[in-house]
Scaffold this active site. Structure first.
Site, mmCIF file in Angstrom:
data_model
loop_
_atom_site.group_PDB
_atom_site.id
_atom_site.type_symbol
_atom_site.label_atom_id
_atom_site.label_comp_id
_atom_site.label_asym_id
_atom_site.label_seq_id
_atom_site.Cartn_x
_atom_site.Cartn_y
_atom_site.Cartn_z
ATOM 1 N N GLU A 65 4.195 0.757 8.416
ATOM 2 C CA GLU A 65 4.820 -0.474 7.511
ATOM 3 C C GLU A 65 4.715 -1.912 8.506
ATOM 4 O OE1 GLU A 65 8.294 0.487 5.518
ATOM 5 O OE2 GLU A 65 8.650 -1.686 4.836
ATOM 6 N N ASN A 110 9.352 -1.135 1.883
ATOM 7 C CA ASN A 110 9.988 -2.219 1.377
ATOM 8 C C ASN A 110 9.182 -3.729 1.446
ATOM 9 O OD1 ASN A 110 12.176 -0.520 0.534
ATOM 10 N ND2 ASN A 110 13.444 -1.036 2.260
ATOM 11 N N ASN A 210 6.560 0.300 -4.634
ATOM 12 C CA ASN A 210 7.444 0.928 -3.686
ATOM 13 C C ASN A 210 8.934 1.147 -4.108
ATOM 14 O OD1 ASN A 210 7.991 2.377 -0.896
ATOM 15 N ND2 ASN A 210 9.355 0.551 -0.999
ATOM 16 N N GLU A 211 9.585 2.223 -4.137
ATOM 17 C CA GLU A 211 10.867 2.431 -4.538
ATOM 18 C C GLU A 211 11.577 1.188 -5.361
ATOM 19 O OE1 GLU A 211 13.161 2.750 -0.790
ATOM 20 O OE2 GLU A 211 12.428 4.567 -0.483
ATOM 21 N N TYR A 282 15.049 10.762 3.350
ATOM 22 C CA TYR A 282 15.610 10.672 4.781
ATOM 23 C C TYR A 282 16.616 11.696 4.706
ATOM 24 C CZ TYR A 282 12.170 6.886 4.789
ATOM 25 O OH TYR A 282 11.061 6.340 5.034
ATOM 26 N N GLU A 334 7.232 9.358 1.635
ATOM 27 C CA GLU A 334 8.055 9.063 2.827
ATOM 28 C C GLU A 334 9.174 10.105 2.917
ATOM 29 O OE1 GLU A 334 10.319 5.293 2.776
ATOM 30 O OE2 GLU A 334 8.700 4.190 1.521
HETATM 31 O O1 AHR Z 1 10.450 3.754 5.984
HETATM 32 C C1 AHR Z 1 11.415 2.585 6.072
HETATM 33 C C2 AHR Z 1 12.000 2.188 4.506
HETATM 34 O O2 AHR Z 1 12.522 3.299 3.996
HETATM 35 C C3 AHR Z 1 10.725 1.866 3.613
HETATM 36 O O3 AHR Z 1 10.456 0.168 3.966
HETATM 37 C C4 AHR Z 1 11.349 2.140 2.291
HETATM 38 O O4 AHR Z 1 10.531 2.281 1.321
HETATM 39 C C5 AHR Z 1 12.524 3.291 2.677
HETATM 40 O O5 AHR Z 1 13.712 2.808 1.833
#
Ligand code: AHR
Length: 541
Positions: A65, A110, A210-211, A282, A334
């Site tokens: 990114e 993001n 994205n998200e 995550y 991700e």
């Molecule tokens: O990978 C870091 C961030 O985590 C990314 O930009 C976003 O998509 C996610 O929230």
């Protein structure tokens, strides 16, 4: 810690297996209990006729990114003596090429939701310096789409292109497809040619934003608004190139208040126009998530297993509603451990270029969980066709650069093993493992395993996480149809200190070691797995 506990066994088939979930934001979860079996050791039953799916190499993708030092100073650093004439860091390129990373998501994250791709193409001197509002960072735009395509080609990986569906329109998304994939004779293909790129890139995989469920996302919208926009973008993009594989934005994680409902609403709108749905995750060993209990932390890949099952259930529900022949696949685009560098200055670039953001330093226990996550992905290879370790360099990454070299963090090793050794078909193992009690969860198997079988060579690779923090675990492998002929290797990642890290000063504190050799006699192999370990074993047929 668990030594005095009464031990029970969890019997499971690996695909359906480990039917438990864990997420701090979800609260306690229930493990599917299985009948206790007698004995003290684990048993893995392997039958080469029992496979889950052919493993798509893209299951072991990664992510770059425009964030922190991932692009600038990570892969692109024209001022560095370690870079080639294009400004690409040669040491990073060599490492990525040798790893064989099959697909890399770009340019965000993001970042992509406020990115105008036109700012990053054409003569470098004309490219604007832009304030990226996602990470409050200045982007010089000296690295853009064409540089990424050139870098990917040398790295030997394919692009997974992200599109701006935040501030960007469906029309600008389709224009980027035209810029990348149409040979000539149209406005955007001719622009590419005027930038010196004659041949189209023919990028196959595209993320529709994205998200977009996240209030933090630039251009965040409701599920029905996003579903409509994704559908419009998909239709315009397919008009340009009907061969594209398109991924709609699913929930950013099970902690979202709209989890699954977002996915359902989005798909009700755009199911017919997309091929896949994304999911992200995550994990962290925080007070909130695990009470800093490493035994619980090491079981968290099982909550991803549940997330996958739940997301697939929604995809298939909508499929039923639509009476559709098409079955969606998942893009887990991700995933990683990320919890230390997640707030304050770690996520705020303060309007600098290439600031140090999200520079998570990974421990041994993080690497063990990453191994478990890779096992989870392999076990779900029948429906997950793309997954991306987020990210690749400097930003929550297995690789870290400084002015003089490159460091392999702890999580590099399980990722490398998956890339190197997981080939062919994923085996559907039957697993019996001793279990341990995790507060708020139930009983969790000590051993977590995935295995692959190469259809041509007959070679088998097995990946085993031992979550037992205190002692080794013994496994008996039962070769139900045929035992392999020859042991090719067995390697382990382990250590006495779960919090050990690699640094530029001590780069090999956490590194693979030769493992005890498994002993085969007839149709059985006995294996000893050290406490706190992730092991890979390979056999030739
Ligand atoms: O990978 C870091 C961030 O985590 C990314 O930009 C976003 O998509 C996610 O929230």
């Amino acid at each position: 810690m668990f030594s005095g506990q009464r031990r029970r066994f969890l019997k499971q088939s690996a695909t359906a297996a480990m039917a438990c979930s864990m997420d701090s934001l979800l609260g306690p979860f229930a493990l599917a209990q299985a009948p206790a079996t007698a004995g003290d050791i684990a048993h893995f039953y392997v039958d080469s006729r029992r496979t889950t799916a052919a493993l798509d190499r893209n299951l072991f993708g990664s992510f770059l990114e425009h964030l922190g030092r991932a692009i600038y100073e990570g892969i692109y650093d024209p001022a560095s003596s370690l870079s080639d004439s294009a400004g690409f860091r040669k040491d990073v390129l060599d490492e990525v090429r040798q790893l064989g990373v099959p697909i890399i998501r770009y340019p965000g994250g993001n970042f992509v939701s406020g990115y105008h791709w036109l700012d990053g193409v054409g003569p470098r001197k004309d490219r604007p310096r832009v304030l990226d509002k996602a990470w409050n960072t200045i982007d010089s735009n000296q690295f853009g789409t064409n540089e990424f395509m050139a870098w990917s080609k040398i790295a030997g990986s394919k692009p997974l292109m992200g599109l701006n569906l935040g501030t960007g329109s469906a029309e600008s998304a389709a224009a980027l497809v035209e810029y990348c994939n149409v040979e000539k004779g149209t406005k955007w293909s001719e622009l590419r040619r005027s930038h010196g790129i004659e041949q189209p890139y023919r990028v196959e995989h595209w993320c529709l934003g994205n998200e977009m469920d996240g209030p933090w996302q630039i251009g965040h919208m409701t599920a029905s608004e996003y579903g409509l926009k994704a559908q419009d973008a998909a239709r315009q993009m397919h008009a340009v190139d009907s061969s594209l594989q398109l991924i709609a934005c699913g929930s950013s994680g099970p902690g979202m208040p709209t989890y699954l409902e977002w996915d359902r609403e989005v798909l009700e709108q755009c199911y017919d126009d997309v091929d896949a749905l994304s999911l992200h995750r995550y994990l962290g060993n925080t007070q909130e998530e695990t009470g800093r209990d490493s035994g619980k932390f090491l079981a968290m890949n099982l909550s991803m297993e549940q997330q996958i099952a739940e997301t697939l259930a929604v995809c298939d529900l909508v499929r039923g509603h639509k009476r559709s022949q098409k079955k969606l696949w998942l893009s887990f685009d991700e995933w990683n451990v990320w919890y230390r560098e997640r707030s304050g200055d770690a996520v705020n670039g303060h309007e600098h270029e290439a600031p140090h953001l999200l520079e998570e330093v990974y421990t041994l226990e993080d690497a063990l969980l990453v191994g478990g996550i890779l096992n989870t992905l392999m076990r779900n290879a029948d429906r997950i066709k793309i997954a991306c370790l987020a990210q690749l360099v400097n930003v929550i990454a297995p690789l870290v650069t400084n002015a003089s070299g490159l460091l392999r963090q702890t999580i590099y090793y399980p990722y490398r093993w998956a890339l190197e050794f997981a080939h062919g078909n994923v085996l559907n193992l039957l697993v019996e493992s001793p279990t341990y009690e995790v507060s708020g969860v139930g009983r969790v198997p000590y051993l977590d395993v995935a295995a692959t079988l190469h259809p041509e060579t007959g070679g088998i690779s097995m990946f085993v996480l031992n979550r037992d923090l205190n002692k080794s675990q013994t496994v008996e492998i039962h070769w139900q149809d045929r035992a392999p002929n020859r042991l090719l290797g067995s390697t382990v990642l382990t250590g006495g200190d779960l919090k050990a890290v690699n640094t530029f000063e001590a780069p090999l504190r956490v590194a693979p070691q030769p493992a005890d050799k498994p002993v085969t006699s007839g149709e059985r192999t006995r294996l000893e797995l050290p406490a706190r370990s992730y092991t890979v074993i390979q056999w030739a047929s």
